[in-house]
Structure formats: C-alpha cells, structure tokens
Design an enzyme around this catalytic site. Structure first.
Site, PDB file in Angstrom:
ATOM      1  N   LYS A 191       1.106  -1.380  -0.688  1.00 51.67           N
ATOM      2  CA  LYS A 191       0.056  -0.270   0.295  1.00 51.67           C
ATOM      3  C   LYS A 191       0.646   1.627   0.512  1.00 51.67           C
ATOM      4  O   LYS A 191       1.643   1.201   1.177  1.00 51.67           O
ATOM      5  CB  LYS A 191      -0.772  -0.475   1.131  1.00 51.67           C
ATOM      6  CG  LYS A 191      -1.897   1.176   0.924  1.00 51.67           C
ATOM      7  CD  LYS A 191      -2.953   1.431   2.474  1.00 51.67           C
ATOM      8  CE  LYS A 191      -2.147   2.664   3.296  1.00 51.67           C
ATOM      9  NZ  LYS A 191      -1.725   3.832   2.610  1.00 51.67           N
ATOM     10  N   GLY A 244       7.583   4.538   8.320  1.00 53.73           N
ATOM     11  CA  GLY A 244       6.566   5.708   8.879  1.00 53.73           C
ATOM     12  C   GLY A 244       6.553   6.380   9.827  1.00 53.73           C
ATOM     13  O   GLY A 244       7.809   5.782  10.362  1.00 53.73           O
ATOM     14  N   SER A 245       5.325   6.242  10.539  1.00 57.95           N
ATOM     15  CA  SER A 245       6.128   7.554  11.720  1.00 57.95           C
ATOM     16  C   SER A 245       6.085   6.487  13.113  1.00 57.95           C
ATOM     17  O   SER A 245       5.097   5.456  13.211  1.00 57.95           O
ATOM     18  CB  SER A 245       5.072   8.609  12.116  1.00 57.95           C
ATOM     19  OG  SER A 245       3.075   8.187  11.809  1.00 57.95           O
ATOM     20  N   THR A 246       6.543   6.781  13.950  1.00 57.77           N
ATOM     21  CA  THR A 246       6.571   5.950  15.185  1.00 57.77           C
ATOM     22  C   THR A 246       5.321   5.673  15.850  1.00 57.77           C
ATOM     23  O   THR A 246       4.980   4.702  16.565  1.00 57.77           O
ATOM     24  CB  THR A 246       7.487   7.068  16.554  1.00 57.77           C
ATOM     25  OG1 THR A 246       8.622   6.954  15.743  1.00 57.77           O
ATOM     26  CG2 THR A 246       7.672   5.946  17.578  1.00 57.77           C
ATOM     27  N   GLY A 249       3.723   3.481  14.026  1.00 53.89           N
ATOM     28  CA  GLY A 249       4.510   1.885  14.420  1.00 53.89           C
ATOM     29  C   GLY A 249       3.802   1.203  15.065  1.00 53.89           C
ATOM     30  O   GLY A 249       3.935   0.150  15.697  1.00 53.89           O
ATOM     31  N   GLU A 266       9.995   0.638  10.229  1.00 50.49           N
ATOM     32  CA  GLU A 266      11.257   2.375   9.882  1.00 50.49           C
ATOM     33  C   GLU A 266      10.626   2.604  10.566  1.00 50.49           C
ATOM     34  O   GLU A 266       9.367   3.366   9.212  1.00 50.49           O
ATOM     35  CB  GLU A 266      11.795   1.871   8.464  1.00 50.49           C
ATOM     36  CG  GLU A 266      12.260   0.375   8.215  1.00 50.49           C
ATOM     37  CD  GLU A 266      13.716  -0.028   8.669  1.00 50.49           C
ATOM     38  OE1 GLU A 266      14.472   0.961  10.001  1.00 50.49           O
ATOM     39  OE2 GLU A 266      14.348  -0.867   8.266  1.00 50.49           O
ATOM     40  N   CYS A 300      13.339  10.173   7.042  1.00 52.79           N
ATOM     41  CA  CYS A 300      13.023   9.606   8.286  1.00 52.79           C
ATOM     42  C   CYS A 300      14.962  10.236   8.746  1.00 52.79           C
ATOM     43  O   CYS A 300      15.038  10.375  10.404  1.00 52.79           O
ATOM     44  CB  CYS A 300      12.770   8.713   8.389  1.00 52.79           C
ATOM     45  SG  CYS A 300      13.691   7.342   7.286  1.00 52.79           S
ATOM     46  N   GLU A 397      10.095  15.048  16.070  1.00 54.96           N
ATOM     47  CA  GLU A 397      10.749  15.408  14.033  1.00 54.96           C
ATOM     48  C   GLU A 397       9.432  16.107  14.285  1.00 54.96           C
ATOM     49  O   GLU A 397       8.380  16.404  13.922  1.00 54.96           O
ATOM     50  CB  GLU A 397       9.909  13.531  14.386  1.00 54.96           C
ATOM     51  CG  GLU A 397      10.616  13.395  12.566  1.00 54.96           C
ATOM     52  CD  GLU A 397      10.141  12.406  12.464  1.00 54.96           C
ATOM     53  OE1 GLU A 397       9.232  11.620  12.680  1.00 54.96           O
ATOM     54  OE2 GLU A 397      10.929  11.918  11.450  1.00 54.96           O
TER      55      GLU A 397
HETATM   56  P1  NAD Z   1       2.187   7.798   8.482  1.00 54.37           P
HETATM   57  O1  NAD Z   1       2.851   6.452   9.716  1.00 54.37           O
HETATM   58  O2  NAD Z   1       1.557   8.314   9.082  1.00 54.37           O
HETATM   59  O3  NAD Z   1       2.254   6.526   7.134  1.00 54.37           O
HETATM   60  C1  NAD Z   1       3.084   5.820   6.984  1.00 54.37           C
HETATM   61  C2  NAD Z   1       1.804   4.381   5.829  1.00 54.37           C
HETATM   62  O4  NAD Z   1       1.324   4.433   7.073  1.00 54.37           O
HETATM   63  C3  NAD Z   1       1.125   5.495   5.173  1.00 54.37           C
HETATM   64  O5  NAD Z   1       1.034   4.529   4.089  1.00 54.37           O
HETATM   65  C4  NAD Z   1      -0.290   5.578   5.880  1.00 54.37           C
HETATM   66  O6  NAD Z   1      -1.207   5.007   5.179  1.00 54.37           O
HETATM   67  C5  NAD Z   1       0.161   3.665   6.764  1.00 54.37           C
HETATM   68  N1  NAD Z   1      -1.159   3.843   8.199  1.00 54.37           N
HETATM   69  C6  NAD Z   1      -1.326   4.981   8.519  1.00 54.37           C
HETATM   70  N2  NAD Z   1      -1.749   4.800   9.475  1.00 54.37           N
HETATM   71  C7  NAD Z   1      -2.264   3.265   9.632  1.00 54.37           C
HETATM   72  C8  NAD Z   1      -2.447   2.611   9.718  1.00 54.37           C
HETATM   73  N3  NAD Z   1      -3.682   2.859  11.085  1.00 54.37           N
HETATM   74  N4  NAD Z   1      -2.709   1.611  10.504  1.00 54.37           N
HETATM   75  C9  NAD Z   1      -2.292   0.670   9.064  1.00 54.37           C
HETATM   76  N5  NAD Z   1      -1.950   1.924   8.039  1.00 54.37           N
HETATM   77  C10 NAD Z   1      -1.394   2.737   8.274  1.00 54.37           C
HETATM   78  O7  NAD Z   1       3.553   8.800   8.350  1.00 54.37           O
HETATM   79  P2  NAD Z   1       3.725   8.832   6.861  1.00 54.37           P
HETATM   80  O8  NAD Z   1       3.249  10.453   7.319  1.00 54.37           O
HETATM   81  O9  NAD Z   1       3.338   9.389   5.567  1.00 54.37           O
HETATM   82  O10 NAD Z   1       5.817   9.405   6.394  1.00 54.37           O
HETATM   83  C11 NAD Z   1       6.579  10.110   8.245  1.00 54.37           C
HETATM   84  C12 NAD Z   1       7.266   9.269   8.879  1.00 54.37           C
HETATM   85  O11 NAD Z   1       7.806   8.359   8.259  1.00 54.37           O
HETATM   86  C13 NAD Z   1       8.227   9.962   9.438  1.00 54.37           C
HETATM   87  O12 NAD Z   1       7.895   9.893  10.816  1.00 54.37           O
HETATM   88  C14 NAD Z   1       9.222   9.547   9.578  1.00 54.37           C
HETATM   89  O13 NAD Z   1      10.244   9.449   9.750  1.00 54.37           O
HETATM   90  C15 NAD Z   1       8.863   8.010   9.198  1.00 54.37           C
HETATM   91  N6  NAD Z   1       9.999   7.225   7.695  1.00 54.37           N
HETATM   92  C16 NAD Z   1      10.452   6.316   8.211  1.00 54.37           C
HETATM   93  C17 NAD Z   1      11.634   6.060   7.426  1.00 54.37           C
HETATM   94  C18 NAD Z   1      12.832   4.536   8.073  1.00 54.37           C
HETATM   95  O14 NAD Z   1      12.838   4.104   6.903  1.00 54.37           O
HETATM   96  N7  NAD Z   1      12.745   4.790   8.985  1.00 54.37           N
HETATM   97  C19 NAD Z   1      11.805   6.360   6.322  1.00 54.37           C
HETATM   98  C20 NAD Z   1      11.006   6.800   5.653  1.00 54.37           C
HETATM   99  C21 NAD Z   1      10.066   8.070   6.277  1.00 54.37           C
END
Ligand code: NAD
Ligand code: MN
Length: 804
Positions: A191, A244-246, A249, A266, A300, A397
């Site tokens: 996704k 994605g975000s902590t 996660g 991650e 990130c 962050e």
């Molecule tokens: P996000 O966590 O809001 O979303 C990430 C993904 O998860 C999106 O596809 C979103 O649709 C999906 N998602 C959101 N809530 C969900 C849920 N409850 N269940 C399942 N899927 C869900 O993050 P974002 O705003 O898209 O990205 C930014 C964040 O990602 C930042 O915190 C950044 O640090 C982190 N990031 C980390 C890395 C890494 O490798 N560590 C790399 C890139 C980004």
C-alpha cells in the site's frame, strides 16, 4: 534579459524538465484502479481519491481507494501466487528481479518526473538519487535470490507480506520493501502512501510488462484507515513491513501482537549531526545542506539536530546562514532548484506550528531574506540557535527543512547530547581526527553512522533504527532475515498446553507428610535460593516464597516470589553492568568457558536436580547437562567470531557493518529443559555483550538458581546475569513494559506472547516470542546458532568515505 544582464546579476535562468511525459502518462491511465493479480481492478466500493501536485497545489490524478474487500482480494491473489512463487528456484527469481531492474532503468526519466510531480521533491534528486537507488536495490537483490539456496540454507520464505510505505521516498521505499521480499520467495501486497501513489502505479505497469507471475506483486492504493488497517489485521498475511511514523508503528505493533505475524518497523528519527572543532567547516556546511535540506527535510534520518563544539559554533552558524541565503526553493521540475515543495498543506501547517512553538520556547529563529513561491506548498530553510535540549523542537521530529542547533564542550558531552532522544535512526560525525570519529561512532545509539558524510544509502548496507526508530533492517544481508524463517518452523504455530503456573493437588504440608514416611529420612539442610541481582543473592521484596513441586506433587524446594520491585532492581543492576559490552570479546569468551568448566564439575548434581524436577530418567538428565555445557562452548566460540562485514557500496569508501549488543534483554525461559532452556538463552545474549534479566522456568526454576554458585565462581561480573524467580507472565509483563529494557524474549504460550508484544509497544522494544510453538532445545539447529546471535544483536553501519 540579455547575456550582459545575466552576467551582472548572476541569476539562474529556469531549467525546466518537461512535465508533459508524466502528465500524458497520467492522462492515458486515470482513473487508476487497483493492481491485483496483474490486472487493473475497480475498487469494490467504487471510491476514488485525488493526488495533488504539491508544487502547484493542483489535482494531478484520480486513484482508487481500496476497502477491506479489495484487501481480501489482493491477499488471496498473493496467497495463491505464493504456492508457486515460494517454490520457484532462486535463479528464476533472480531473472525476474534483474528484469525489473532493467526495466526501471529504461523508464527512469518518466519515473523521476512522476515522482517530482506527485511528491514535490526536486527533479535533481529523483533523477540522480531516488531512481538510481531503486534500480540498484533490484539488482542487488537479484543477487541474493540467486544465492539464497546456498547462503540462506535452512531458511524459507515467510509467505504473504503486507507492506506499507510513506510518502517521502515513494518509489525508493517500494524498492526497499519489494526487492528483498521477492528475492526471498515471498509475495506482496503493497500500500503506497495516500499522497504519492503514482510511481508505484507506474511500477505496477512495469511488473505486468516484465511478466512476473500474477499475484506476486499486488498494489492497492487507499486511505490508511481503510486499506492500511485492513492489511495489518488480515489473518492471512504472514508479515507486515512498515515504514512511517512512530505513532502509527506503535499502533501496528499493538494490532499485530500475538497474531504470529512477523513485523519490521522503520520509524521516525531526530538524528544528531555532530561537529567537532577540528572539522572542515566548509565541508560541514555542504553536509548540513544534504542532511536537513535534502528532500525538504522530509527524511526519516535527516540530520535535524546540529550539535557543534562550542568554540566553533558562531563561525559555523555564520557560514551556514550565508549558504542558506543562496539556497533556491521553488518549482520541483526546475533542475536548478535545491529545495522543492512540502508534500501537503497539512504537513506545511504542522511544520509552521512546530516552528512557532520553537519561537515561543525562546529559541532564536533565522530564515533567509528571500520569500518562497506562494503557489504550491513551500517552506524556507530554517535554523534555530539557542535551543535548549529539553524543548519540543529539540525532541520532536519536525519532518521539514528545520534545523535546531545546540552546543557541547567535550566529546563525552557530545555523545550524551546526541543520545538524548527516544529515537536512534542515524547520526553524522564530523572531525578530521579519525581516532576521535571512530571512538564516537560506536557510542552513538543509531543504526547508521556517517563519518564526514551524511544521508548515504546503498542496498548493500542495512538501514534501520535503534529504540523508538523501530526494529529490523532493510538492505544488506541482515535485511534478508526479515523475509525468511527457519525451515523447521511449521506454518501454523501449534499451541502448547497452557502452563499458567503449577497447580499442586496436594498442599505443601501434605506433600511434606508423605516424605516423612520414608525410612531413615532426615530433614534436609534448607537451601532456599533467593533472587540473584547485581551478583548477590537478594531476598524477594514480597517476603514470600513459592513452592516448587516435582512429579507426583512432591515438594522439592522453595524459590523467592519475585515482584515488580525485584524486576526493577534487576534491570537497574543489569544497566550498571553495561561495561560488559565495552570489554573485549576475548574476555567474554573466557568467562563463558569458565562457566562451562564449573558446570561440568557439578554435572552429576545438576543432572539429579533435573530429574528431581521433571521426573526424567537420569540418562536424559545427564544428556541435558552435557548439551548445556556444549552450548556454552558454542557461544564462547562465537563471541569473537560473530563479526560484522565491510561493505563496498558504489562510492570511494567503506561501510563497516558492526553487530552491537542491544543492551538489557529481559527473558522468560521455556518451561521444559530447566537447565538447557535457561543456558540456551543467557549464553548467546551475554556472549554478544548484553546483560540479562532472566525469569527461569516457572515450573522448574531450581536448575537456574543452582547456577548462582557456578556464576559466582566463574568471574562473571556482577549484574551481567540477574535472575528473578516467580510467576512468569506477571514478571514478563513488567519487563516488557519497562522503558530501560531494550529487548524481551519470551518462550511460553501464545497468550503470553501476545501480552509481551502488546506491552512492549511503549518504548518499541524488540521482542522475540515463541507463540506457544515448542522447540527441540536438544537439537542444534533449533536450540542454538545464528538465529540466537541475530536476536542478541543489532547492526550498526558506519560509513567512512575516503580521499581528500
Ligand atoms: P504515516 O505513519 O502517517 O504513514 C505511513 C503509511 O502508513 C502510509 O501509507 C499510511 O497510509 C499508512 N498508515 C497510517 N496509519 C495506518 C494504520 N493505522 N494502519 C495501517 N497503515 C497506516 O507516516 P507518513 O506521514 O506517511 O511518513 C512520515 C513518517 O515516516 C516520518 O515519521 C518518518 O520519519 C517516517 N519514515 C521513516 C523511514 C525509515 O526508514 N525509518 C523512512 C521514511 C519515513
Ligand atoms: Mn501527490
């Protein structure tokens, strides 16, 4: 403007990349449907959503919004495909991955344009960084597909993998997820992020053209709340890989707890960028540009905390301000642009909110004199000085082009400040003194450390976090293990009989009465083991003891009834023993051999104790002791042999991949094999430099407590191994919830495994649980080896470019 005018002002003219190929491709395909089974499939709910171009704020494309019925269809397609793809020879999979890599290169310009249009990042970056790295990931993993049968012998694919990615590196994150998954024989449902689906949809087209079997790759666009959550909770998904975000996660950790799904996370970061006073400050300035203004700071691992040695701070700040004044923010498709657009109005608002908060918190704000374009979503490069380490902008962050600067005086203060965060994704160290740089790098709690460089990535070198930046690695050989499982594990976890504490039929008194009837019986000299904390026997805080019964409900002794407070004391003692990790591997090996030696001296005594607790015949009990001794030898051997690698990414330099101890590991030992189960867990953990708080077998803890005397005579430093006896699940919960425990191992029933995974979400500690599956502890392939060593370590990649 004529040439003379340009010469006078030295202004850049525009150097636009044509948007037309991207826009035409979008026009010819939209609205975009879901990619399931190599077919474009209308979303079950008939819903579509819009993706915008952040550079203009205008709508770019209409894209399907999947619901849970679509997720079901995609998972079913992946499941069906897995039955053949999972058995496809490595060489054949390698051919497909190679074909994908070639095809990505052929479409690289279109992919770069689409990525810039959809995400707002500069074309310079998508063209020169994102897309080449995407291709590199597929080539690199084609190689691992080819080598899997020999290099990962004894492992099999996990099955159907659900993959969820963010918007900041849309295609690169897709590559990091899909390439290793397919290489190891899994099938995927991916996704993309809500804001940036287009490059993934172009990739889907490539998948189809390449002739990958239907169902191996499925791509479903949609909202987090519908598509994302349905994928996470789908019962037929074997693993979730999330970036994605902590916060999200953490919610995924909770949602998958106890399901038996493998999980890699991650997450976010607040990475330090350390500048020592002997650093080359002009290089540092360019480094900072790449650290925090690359991809608008939406990275990130962005070096978002600038930590400067006090005596060069003002000098660096003024160089930095001069450079910032010359950065160019604007149209992402302009090749002469340094900083593009922020992905969405919501993100832009959030950045502004945090910047306002920084001003309120008393930090000094500096931004260049020029103004950003007003159409589209832009934010200027921003520097905060006079920042105090505990404030919001120093801890949270921001995920935008905002740098916060703080100063330090000494190297040890620098390390302390650098590690003063819940995160641990990356760090940069700048110094012309190699001794200093290589002394600091291992002390930083971060998965990647860049020496005199920053934000370098390569498929060969794993990437991932410590602490609340998540667990698991992507890239490198270590990344492959996220997509495989030991071949001996059956597909479905079997439930062992719940062992919720021993329920004796006879009361202790009745049991004791039976004993008195034996002829010539004398009361034994009481030996009630206490807890073992900080190298000393400690009375349990509760003041209570727990009776231990052998076969036929015979009372064979008492152990201390540990509680929350005892666990806290044990964790504290384990932390104090942190010097164990910084000692030499040779020394740790010596101590493990010594423990084995002292155990061997008492072989008979330990064997009788096992028989007494479990009722097994003495031959089996002796065998258990002998295997435990052999196991200690194995880990003594591994101590100085489980080493890192030196990667050779395509740059002038090397990357040192070093396995590091995780820290304090809590562990609940299996109920069967009272001695061997305990030794099999503590030995690899301490061999790798961790310290341990162990809960021995709840039913048969006396073999572990008998080990006190062995430890005391083996020069084991105080606090390296701590033992708290008592009720396994109650004590495990305290460990799993404890913020100063970095990992939790749990070998017990399924519900306890779930509890541990749930409770660990607080500080995102790594967990390793058995889901009630039993293991043959006597067998070498199940009871010892690299699986254990991997769980006891995390890999740090230290990047060291060379050349002047
Ligand atoms: P996000 O966590 O809001 O979303 C990430 C993904 O998860 C999106 O596809 C979103 O649709 C999906 N998602 C959101 N809530 C969900 C849920 N409850 N269940 C399942 N899927 C869900 O993050 P974002 O705003 O898209 O990205 C930014 C964040 O990602 C930042 O915190 C950044 O640090 C982190 N990031 C980390 C890395 C890494 O490798 N560590 C790399 C890139 C980004
Ligand atoms: Mn978009």
């Amino acid at each position: 403007m004529n040439v003379m005018d340009i010469f006078e002002t030295m202004e850049y003219g525009p150097a636009p990349e044509a948007a037309a190929p991207g826009l035409d491709w979008i026009k010819a395909h939209q609205p975009f449907d879901l990619f399931i089974n190599n077919r474009w499939t209308r979303p079950a709910g008939g819903q579509y959503m819009e993706s915008i171009n952040p550079g203009s704020g205008k709508t770019l494309a209409r894209v399907a919004a999947a619901n849970s019925a679509d997720v079901d269809a995609a998972v079913a397609a992946a499941r069906k495909a897995f039955t053949t793809w999972g058995k496809t020879p490595g060489h054949v999979r390698a051919r497909y991955l190679y074909a994908l890599a070639r095809s990505i290169q052929k479409h690289s310009r279109l992919l770069a344009v689409l990525e810039s249009l959809d995400n707002g990042k500069p074309i310079r970056e998508t063209r020169d960084i994102d897309i080449p790295l995407v291709a590199r990931h597929f080539y690199y993993h084609a190689g691992w597909a080819q080598l899997m049968e020999t290099e990962l012998a004894g492992y099999m694919p996990v099955g159907v993998v659900g993959q969820i990615i963010p918007w900041n590196f849309p295609l690169l994150m897709l590559a990091w997820k899909i390439a290793p998954a397919l290489a190891m024989g899994n099938t995927v449902v991916l996704k993309p992020a809500r804001y940036t689906p287009l490059s993934a949809l172009k990739f889907a087209e490539i998948v189809k053209e390449t002739g990958l079997p239907p169902g191996v790759v499925n791509i479903i666009t949609g909202e987090a709340s519908a598509a994302g959550e349905a994928l996470v909770s789908h019962p037929d998904v074997n693993k979730i890989a999330f970036t994605g975000s902590t916060d999200v996660g953490r919610s995924i950790r909770r949602a998958t707890a106890g399901s038996g799904k493998k999980l890699s996370l991650e997450l976010g970061g607040k990475s330090p960028f350390l500048v020592f006073d002997d650093a080359d400050l002009d290089s540092v300035v360019e480094g900072v540009v790449d650290a925090i203004w690359f991809n608008q700071g939406q990275v990130c691992c962005a070096g978002s905390r600038l930590l400067v040695q006090e005596n060069v701070a003002e000098k660096l700040y003024s160089k930095l301000r001069a450079r910032m004044e010359h950065l160019r923010v604007g149209e992402p498709l302009d090749k002469a642009i340094d900083i593009g657009a922020i992905v969405s109005p919501g993100q832009l608002k959030e950045i502004q909110r945090l910047v306002d908060q920084g001003v309120q918190e008393g930090a000094t704000l500096w931004q260049p004199s020029w103004a950003c374009p007003t159409e589209g979503y832009f934010f200027p490069p921003t520097l905060f000085t006079n920042v105090s380490p505990a404030t919001t902008i120093a801890q949270v962050e921001i995920f935008g082009p905002v740098l916060v600067a703080m100063t330090f005086r000494t190297p040890s203060e620098a390390v302390e400040l650098a590690n003063n965060t819940r995160y641990g994704l990356a760090a940069s160290v700048w110094s012309e003194n190699i001794n200093l740089a290589l002394d600091i790098a291992p002390k930083l709690k971060a998965g990647s450390v860049w020496v005199n460089c920053t934000n370098l990535f390569d498929a060969s070198s794993g990437f991932g976090g410590y602490r609340e930046s998540g667990f698991g690695r992507e890239g490198g050989k270590e990344g492959l293990y996220e997509y495989v499982k030991p071949a001996w594990e059956s597909n479905e976890p079997e439930d062992v009989a719940p062992s919720d504490g021993h329920q004796p039929d006879a009361t202790p008194q009745e049991a004791a009465d039976e004993e008195v009837q034996v002829d010539g019986w004398l009361p034994a000299i009481d030996r009630t083991p206490k807890l073992f904390i900080g190298g000393k026997q400690a009375r349990p805080d509760s003041g209570y003891s727990r009776g231990i019964y052998g076969p036929h409900k015979r009372l064979i002794g008492y152990v201390g009834e540990g509680n929350r407070k005892d666990i806290r004391n044990a964790v504290e003692a384990a932390h104090k023993a942190g010097g164990w990790a910084s000692g030499t591997a040779h020394n740790r090996a010596q101590i493990l051999y010594y423990i084995a030696e002292n155990l061997a001296v008492r072989e008979q005594e330990f064997a009788s104790r096992i028989s007494e607790q479990t009722g097994c015949v003495s031959k089996d009990a002796r065998n258990e002791v002998q295997v435990a001794i052999s196991r200690l030898f194995s880990y003594a051997a591994w101590t100085d042999k489980y080493e890192g690698r030196v990667h050779r990414p395509p740059l002038r330099g090397v990357v040192l991949a070093m396995p590091e101890p995780i820290g304090v590991i809590g562990m609940a030992c299996p109920d069967d094999y009272p001695l061997l189960g305990f030794i099999s867990l503590i030995a690899p953990a301490i061999a790798m430099g961790n310290t341990v708080v162990a809960i021995p077998s709840q039913q048969s803890p006396l073999s572990a407590t008998d080990c006190y005397q062995v430890f005391e005579t083996s020069d084991l430093p105080d606090g390296v191994i701590n033992i708290v006896t008592g009720e396994r699940d109650m004590l495990s919960r305290v460990l799993a919830e404890h913020d100063d425990v970095e990992a939790m191992w749990y070998f017990g029933p399924r519900d306890g495994s779930k509890m541990v995974e749930l409770a660990s979400a607080g500080n995102m500690k790594r967990t390793w649980v058995s889901y009630g599956r039993s293991r043959d502890w006597l067998a070498r392939e199940q009871g010892e080896g690299e699986e254990f060593l991997r769980e006891a370590t995390q890999v740090k990649n230290i990047w060291i470019p060379y050349g002047e």
